[in-house]
Every structure is written in C-alpha cells, then in structure tokens.
Enzyme design. Structure first.
Site, PDB file in Angstrom:
ATOM      1  N   HIS A 311       0.853  -1.186   0.000  1.00 36.45           N
ATOM      2  CA  HIS A 311       0.000   0.000   0.000  1.00 36.45           C
ATOM      3  C   HIS A 311       0.884   1.230   0.000  1.00 36.45           C
ATOM      4  CE1 HIS A 311      -3.133   2.844   1.076  1.00 36.45           C
ATOM      5  NE2 HIS A 311      -3.983   1.918   0.665  1.00 36.45           N
ATOM      6  N   ASP A 368      -7.963  -5.379  -0.028  1.00 36.73           N
ATOM      7  CA  ASP A 368      -8.451  -6.253  -1.105  1.00 36.73           C
ATOM      8  C   ASP A 368      -8.047  -7.705  -0.925  1.00 36.73           C
ATOM      9  OD1 ASP A 368      -9.746  -4.275  -2.626  1.00 36.73           O
ATOM     10  OD2 ASP A 368      -7.829  -3.571  -3.385  1.00 36.73           O
TER      11      ASP A 368
HETATM   12  N1  CMC Z   1       4.240  -7.702  -4.733  1.00 40.71           N
HETATM   13  C1  CMC Z   1       5.583  -7.646  -4.917  1.00 40.71           C
HETATM   14  N2  CMC Z   1       6.321  -6.529  -4.814  1.00 40.71           N
HETATM   15  C2  CMC Z   1       5.673  -5.388  -4.506  1.00 40.71           C
HETATM   16  C3  CMC Z   1       4.282  -5.369  -4.279  1.00 40.71           C
HETATM   17  C4  CMC Z   1       3.571  -6.580  -4.407  1.00 40.71           C
HETATM   18  N3  CMC Z   1       2.244  -6.598  -4.217  1.00 40.71           N
HETATM   19  N4  CMC Z   1       3.900  -4.115  -3.976  1.00 40.71           N
HETATM   20  C5  CMC Z   1       5.021  -3.369  -4.015  1.00 40.71           C
HETATM   21  N5  CMC Z   1       6.085  -4.141  -4.318  1.00 40.71           N
HETATM   22  C6  CMC Z   1       7.478  -3.688  -4.403  1.00 40.71           C
HETATM   23  C7  CMC Z   1       7.689  -2.867  -5.675  1.00 40.71           C
HETATM   24  O1  CMC Z   1       8.102  -3.696  -6.763  1.00 40.71           O
HETATM   25  C8  CMC Z   1       8.783  -1.927  -5.231  1.00 40.71           C
HETATM   26  O2  CMC Z   1       9.996  -2.616  -5.274  1.00 40.71           O
HETATM   27  P1  CMC Z   1      11.370  -1.830  -5.630  1.00 40.71           P
HETATM   28  O3  CMC Z   1      11.568  -0.842  -4.510  1.00 40.71           O
HETATM   29  O4  CMC Z   1      12.399  -2.913  -5.647  1.00 40.71           O
HETATM   30  O5  CMC Z   1      11.162  -1.183  -6.952  1.00 40.71           O
HETATM   31  C9  CMC Z   1       8.447  -1.654  -3.755  1.00 40.71           C
HETATM   32  O6  CMC Z   1       7.714  -2.808  -3.316  1.00 40.71           O
HETATM   33  C10 CMC Z   1       7.624  -0.399  -3.523  1.00 40.71           C
HETATM   34  O7  CMC Z   1       6.426  -0.534  -4.290  1.00 40.71           O
HETATM   35  P2  CMC Z   1       5.796   0.586  -5.200  1.00 40.71           P
HETATM   36  O8  CMC Z   1       5.059  -0.059  -6.317  1.00 40.71           O
HETATM   37  O9  CMC Z   1       6.851   1.592  -5.549  1.00 40.71           O
HETATM   38  O10 CMC Z   1       4.787   1.230  -4.152  1.00 40.71           O
HETATM   39  P3  CMC Z   1       3.579   2.145  -4.482  1.00 40.71           P
HETATM   40  O11 CMC Z   1       3.270   2.880  -3.234  1.00 40.71           O
HETATM   41  O12 CMC Z   1       3.857   2.958  -5.695  1.00 40.71           O
HETATM   42  O13 CMC Z   1       2.391   1.138  -4.872  1.00 40.71           O
HETATM   43  C11 CMC Z   1       0.652  -0.443  -4.671  1.00 40.71           C
HETATM   44  C12 CMC Z   1       1.444   0.677  -3.982  1.00 40.71           C
HETATM   45  C13 CMC Z   1      -0.573  -0.781  -3.834  1.00 40.71           C
HETATM   46  C14 CMC Z   1       0.176   0.042  -6.053  1.00 40.71           C
HETATM   47  C15 CMC Z   1       1.558  -1.688  -4.835  1.00 40.71           C
HETATM   48  O14 CMC Z   1       1.948  -2.151  -3.559  1.00 40.71           O
HETATM   49  C16 CMC Z   1       0.872  -2.802  -5.621  1.00 40.71           C
HETATM   50  O15 CMC Z   1       0.930  -2.799  -6.854  1.00 40.71           O
HETATM   51  N6  CMC Z   1       0.209  -3.778  -4.915  1.00 40.71           N
HETATM   52  C17 CMC Z   1      -0.565  -4.805  -5.582  1.00 40.71           C
HETATM   53  C18 CMC Z   1      -1.896  -4.253  -6.063  1.00 40.71           C
HETATM   54  C19 CMC Z   1      -2.866  -4.039  -4.899  1.00 40.71           C
HETATM   55  O16 CMC Z   1      -3.052  -4.891  -4.049  1.00 40.71           O
HETATM   56  N7  CMC Z   1      -3.544  -2.866  -4.925  1.00 40.71           N
HETATM   57  C20 CMC Z   1      -4.575  -2.543  -3.922  1.00 40.71           C
HETATM   58  C21 CMC Z   1      -4.182  -1.377  -3.054  1.00 40.71           C
HETATM   59  S1  CMC Z   1      -5.220  -1.229  -1.581  1.00 40.71           S
HETATM   60  C22 CMC Z   1      -6.797  -0.871  -2.177  1.00 40.71           C
HETATM   61  C23 CMC Z   1      -6.901   0.496  -2.706  1.00 40.71           C
HETATM   62  O17 CMC Z   1      -7.014   1.449  -1.926  1.00 40.71           O
HETATM   63  O18 CMC Z   1      -6.932   0.645  -3.926  1.00 40.71           O
END
Ligand code: CMC
Length: 440
Positions: A311, A368
């Site tokens: 998140h 989720d």
């Molecule tokens: N599985 C594996 N690696 C992950 C995941 C995951 N679910 N989420 C983040 N990471 C890694 C990402 O690859 C990155 O690694 P690095 O630093 O090596 O590049 C690091 O963790 C930081 O992640 P980010 O994508 O830069 O973080 P963000 O804040 O931009 O994204 C997120 C947050 C929710 C989009 C992301 O965690 C994600 O894609 N999760 C899976 C989709 C998901 O469950 N979304 C629902 C969010 S909660 C409901 C809502 O409010 O929408």
C-alpha cells in the site's frame, strides 16, 4: 488547518538565494510546507512521481496514519464504525461531517430510499452493451449518462441541486450495479424494494428472480454492511483524487463520480480485489504451492506481484484488512461455506510476512486481500467485486467533491511538467522527408 505561525517557515536555497515557505500543520500534527508561490518566486517547480509527497488539498474527512495502522472517518476510529454503525449512517457522517441525529438519519434514509428507481429510458442503455461487458464499464457509463437525464441538477454551485444529486446517486448506484449483473447473466432486472434497508435491497435486486420468493439472509446483509463501511473512504487515493480533479473544473457530480469509477477499476487500485481472487484460484489450480508465488513476486524479471499486498500509505498493517480477515472466518462459518482459497490466502500471507523482501519493503495484506473471499461467500461473482468497492466508496467520493466545492479556495487541478521532447524543429513537407532509418 491554516498556516501555523508557531512553526518556522521552511528555508530553501536555490542558486545561492534563500526563499521561505510557510508551514501548514494538520490537526494530527502532519506538517507540510506550502509551495504555491514557488514558481513565481524561484522559477522552479517540484517533481513528485505518483504525488507520493504532495498534499493536493487540506481535508477534514478522513485521517490515516500508515505507520500506526490508524484509520478514522471524521475522527471516529474505523473499528468503532465497523462494529457499531451501518453504511447509511457512515455515509451521512462522511458527506455531512457529523454523526446524524435520529431525525437527520431518518430524513437522509427517506431521501435516499425515494430515489432507488432508475428511469426506464435509462435502463434501455443496458441493451446497447455487449453481454460480456465488464460491469465497471457499464457502471461508469450509466452514472455518466445520469447527467443526461437529470439536467435539472447539474450545477455544482447550487446547494439544492447538489443535494438531490447526492440522494439520486446514493439511491441508484445499487440499482444500476445490480442491473449490470442481471443483464450480464440474461435474467430479468428486479425492481428495487423500498421496504428493505439499503444492503438488503441491493442483495434482493442481485439475487431475486420474479418466479420465486427471495429471502435476504441476515448474515449476508451484516457482512455486506461491514464491507461497505470499510471501503467508504480513504482520503486522497487514486479514484478520490480523480473525482476531485474532475470536479475542480466545475464538472457536475455525475461526471466526476463516473471518472472516479474508471480510476477505481485498475488492478493496482480497486480492481485488485478481482485480481486477488484470480491469483488465489491460479495458485489453487497450480497445486497450492504459495512459496512458489512468493518467489515469483520477488523476481524482478517477472511482472507478477502479490495482488492484495502493499500500500502506498500503510507501512505496518492495513486496519481494514485486519477487520476483514477476522470477519472472513466468522462469515464463512455462519454461512457454512468452505472455500479452499481462504486457506491458500492465509498460507500465502504467512509465507510473505516471514519473507525478508516483504519485511524490508513493508508490504502487508491490504483491504483487497481478504474481501473477495467474503464476496464469494455472499455469492457475488468475481467480476462484480470492484463494483462492490465502488458502492462502498461512493459516499467518500461525494464527501470529497462536496468539501472541495464548498471550500471556496478551490483552483482547477492542473499540474505542470518538465518537458523532455525536442526543441523547436522546423516543419518538413511530406515529400521532403527522408526515408525512415530501419535498424539493422
Ligand atoms: N508484490 C511484490 N512486490 C511489490 C508489491 C507486491 N504486491 N507491492 C510493491 N512491491 C514492491 C515494488 O516492486 C517496489 O519494489 P522496488 O523498490 O524494488 O522497486 C516496492 O515494493 C515499492 O512498491 P511501489 O510499487 O513503488 O509502491 P507504491 O506505493 O507505488 O504502490 C501499490 C502501492 C498498492 C500500487 C503496490 O503495492 C501494488 O501494486 N500492490 C498490488 C496491487 C494491490 O493490491 N492494490 C490494492 C491497493 S489497496 C486498495 C486500494 O485502496 O486501492
């Protein structure tokens, strides 16, 4: 909150010159410095990928502390609302800013209940979509189309028009969502029943058929009520920011909410609940080896992510996920459902939480991760999961749109950019352009 004179302004040095920016402090002591004069004074702008460090507004609706796993609507902890309130009361709280008195709640409930019917000519639009259309596309289209049917209430500056639009949206979204489902499975659409409460009416429209009486199970109503409360608001997330951005151009409420629905649809946001169930089903079909999928999620050469994990704001735990996980066991037991995907979800969570990659990156199950298991137990089909999220998030979107419009100091949302394209280039007539170079 206003500028806090007790806090010293932030000093920034740019090209040898000092500039000062006033500090703004929120009611929970969050601090930011106001850079609205930055470009005028310095010629510089800021770059903030994904707006991770940018406050787009000041808001009094929802507070969350991602480090401590705290979430409060209008100051009230989510745990208290989840265990003691109901969705319409929470909607009132978010939209109007305080818990309603009995009289206020009755009037709101009556106002919403009166508008559950959807115009027959609007219903004809459903027949224009392919049967296998995703219900989020249908929901967003029909909500936008409401602005063609209610041209009498599109003025965002007219309080009465906004009020009736709020009631119409709150009342009709369940009908619109249930009709999308009924159309997709080729069953007759079931008219709303105003003698039923909000959740029961939605379930009735989803699952009743004209040929048989349908009894809405109490435990299903309670579970749905809980899920809607937990999804009702989450401050400046992607869809809410979209609603605010669209609304900042003085677009009407229907158009703004329709855009929010589209933003929610993506698998990184609300679409994650559908993606989680599909992922769990894949793991199940593949023999249930959760460690294999944890390994895959860590592999930077693969695009696979653990859906329902991570998140932008929560870096400890998501309090909504904690409540839903507890509810899962209870709901499934009460409904006599034995879903093997719940067991896979629990093992996957356990494996990921022990893994150094997930520990280092502070990745925890989000709202989720477990919600789909409950929706499945309630017989909601997987492609309707994100629609359920939209139903829940609606009062939050409305509250933010209303707060922004009533805020007075609203400016149209219009970020800047750092341009990286070519500098001035002469136009070349087509017959004078050289052949495209093809890489060897
Ligand atoms: N599985 C594996 N690696 C992950 C995941 C995951 N679910 N989420 C983040 N990471 C890694 C990402 O690859 C990155 O690694 P690095 O630093 O090596 O590049 C690091 O963790 C930081 O992640 P980010 O994508 O830069 O973080 P963000 O804040 O931009 O994204 C997120 C947050 C929710 C989009 C992301 O965690 C994600 O894609 N999760 C899976 C989709 C998901 O469950 N979304 C629902 C969010 S909660 C409901 C809502 O409010 O929408």
């Amino acid at each position: 909150m206003s500028d806090d004179t007790k806090l010293k302004p932030v000093k920034v040095e740019i090209e040898g010159k000092q500039f000062e920016f006033p500090v703004v402090r929120g009611s929970e002591n969050e601090k930011g410095f106001d850079i609205s004069k930055l470009r005028d004074q310095t010629g510089y702008i800021t770059i903030d990928n994904g707006y991770a460090n940018t406050s787009s507004c000041q808001s009094a609706i929802t507070f969350l502390d991602g480090e401590k796993g705290v979430l409060r609507y209008r100051g009230i902890p989510i745990e208290q609302l989840a265990s003691q309130s109901n969705f319409l009361e929470v909607s009132y709280l978010l939209i109007y800013g305080h818990l309603p008195t009995r009289v206020e709640l009755d009037a709101f409930t009556k106002g919403v209940t009166q508008h559950t019917l959807v115009r027959e000519d609007l219903v004809k639009l459903y027949d224009g979509f392919p049967r296998d259309a995703h219900p989020m596309a249908v929901l967003s289209s029909i909500v936008c189309a409401m602005s063609t049917f209610y041209q009498d209430s599109l003025d965002p500056t007219n309080k009465d028009q906004v009020e009736i639009s709020i009631h119409r949206l709150m009342a009709k979204i369940p009908t619109i969502a249930a009709y999308a489902y009924k159309t997709s499975i080729g069953q007759p659409r079931i008219y709303p029943r105003n003698d039923l409460d909000y959740c029961s009416n939605f379930l009735h429209m989803m699952f009743a058929v004209p040929t048989e009486p349908y009894h809405v199970p109490k435990e299903v109503v309670e579970a749905l009520n809980l899920l809607l409360i937990l999804h009702a608001d989450h401050e400046q997330n992607c869809s809410t920011s979209t609603v605010r951005l669209i609304g900042s151009s003085a677009a009407n409420l229907f158009a703004s909410i329709s855009g929010g629905i589209c933003a929610l649809w993506g698998p990184l946001h609300g679409g994650a609940n559908q993606a989680v169930m599909e992922m769990l089903a894949d793991i199940h079909r593949d023999g249930g080896d959760v460690n294999k999928y944890v390994r895959l999620a860590k592999d930077k050469t693969s695009s696979f992510k653990l859906m329902g994990f991570g998140h932008r704001v929560y870096k400890n735990f998501d309090p909504r996920a904690a409540i839903i996980k507890k509810a899962c066991d209870k709901v499934l037991a009460r409904m006599g459902v034995n879903n093997p995907l719940l067991e896979i979800a629990k093992r996957l969570e356990e494996a990921a939480l022990k893994d150094q990659y997930f520990i280092d990156k502070k990745l925890y199950p989000n709202v989720d991760f477990y919600s789909g298991i409950i929706y499945s137990a309630l017989n909601i089909p997987v492609n309707m999961f994100t629609v359920m999220f939209a139903l829940g998030r609606l009062p939050g979107w409305i509250a933010h749109w209303k707060e922004m419009n009533e805020g007075g100091a609203t400016k149209i949302g219009r970020p800047r950019q750092i341009y990286t394209g070519p500098q001035t280039t002469e136009y070349v007539p087509i017959n004078q352009r050289g052949k495209l170079k093809v890489a060897a």
